[in-house]
Motif scaffolding. Sequence first.
Motif, PDB file in Angstrom:
ATOM      1  N   PRO A 111       0.810  -1.229   0.000  1.00  0.00           N
ATOM      2  CA  PRO A 111       0.000   0.000   0.000  1.00  0.00           C
ATOM      3  C   PRO A 111       0.838   1.272   0.000  1.00  0.00           C
ATOM      4  CG  PRO A 111      -0.139  -1.145   2.130  1.00  0.00           C
ATOM      5  CD  PRO A 111       0.515  -2.076   1.165  1.00  0.00           C
ATOM      6  N   ASN A 115       0.621   4.058  -2.951  1.00  0.00           N
ATOM      7  CA  ASN A 115       0.211   5.411  -2.581  1.00  0.00           C
ATOM      8  C   ASN A 115       1.267   6.449  -2.956  1.00  0.00           C
ATOM      9  OD1 ASN A 115      -2.273   4.694  -1.557  1.00  0.00           O
ATOM     10  ND2 ASN A 115      -1.521   4.406   0.521  1.00  0.00           N
ATOM     11  N   LYS A 118       0.949   8.977  -5.860  1.00  0.00           N
ATOM     12  CA  LYS A 118       0.234  10.253  -5.717  1.00  0.00           C
ATOM     13  C   LYS A 118       1.181  11.425  -5.498  1.00  0.00           C
ATOM     14  CE  LYS A 118      -3.721   7.826  -3.674  1.00  0.00           C
ATOM     15  NZ  LYS A 118      -4.513   7.618  -2.436  1.00  0.00           N
TER      16      LYS A 118
END
Length: 232
Positions: A111, A115, A118
Amino acid sequence: MLPLKKFKHAPVVAALVLTSTLAFAVSLSDLSNQDATSGLKAALEKGANVAVSKLGVENGFLNNDKVKIQLPGPLQQAMPLLKMTGQGQKLDDLVVSMNRAAESAVPLAKPLLVNAVKSMSVTDAKNILSGGETSVTDFFRQKTATPLGEKFLPIVKNITDKNGLSAKYNSTMGQVAKTGLVSGDQATVEGYVTQRSLDGLFYMIGEEEKAIRRDPVGAGSAIIGKVFGALK
């Protein structure tokens, strides 16, 4: 039933359609920033999934010579003497516990890696893509290594603390580290294993990135094929 003769050129038509599809992005400049970003994200997700599936399981590190975590340098050098004093089994157990710790920590990476996309400006995407055979992996290592290390460390410590040699190693190396004779990540077993875990994780992601660059279409993703195919 329709006459077969109407379809005799179907294979040729299909081949032309496929060829035109694969050739859609003939160069990096043909790609939109959005496509470049999407391709990076897809490649990273694929690399992370492959790396975690291979490393984040029992023996994922221990049985893989490319990433297996060996004893820290000082212990490696002292091994003959330690074995003579009856510490051989504890050393072997320490190697197993270090690799088990890495195998337990690695699944936490997915994760955080995904992430991290971004945080990337879309205008950076093309530069990252064209930076070299592991440039995507290198970029995300820079973005995620520190927070990943923070997540890995307590899990690693919980496992390595169960080995009797860990506390002795940490006590001794803590003093040696003050002299500058060893690097900071070798001052504790858990610090050493955390760093080697990250090295192994990004090594495997990098290997997957190389495979994608060699055969973008074979990656099984339309956006990966389009984006990385444009680099050929």
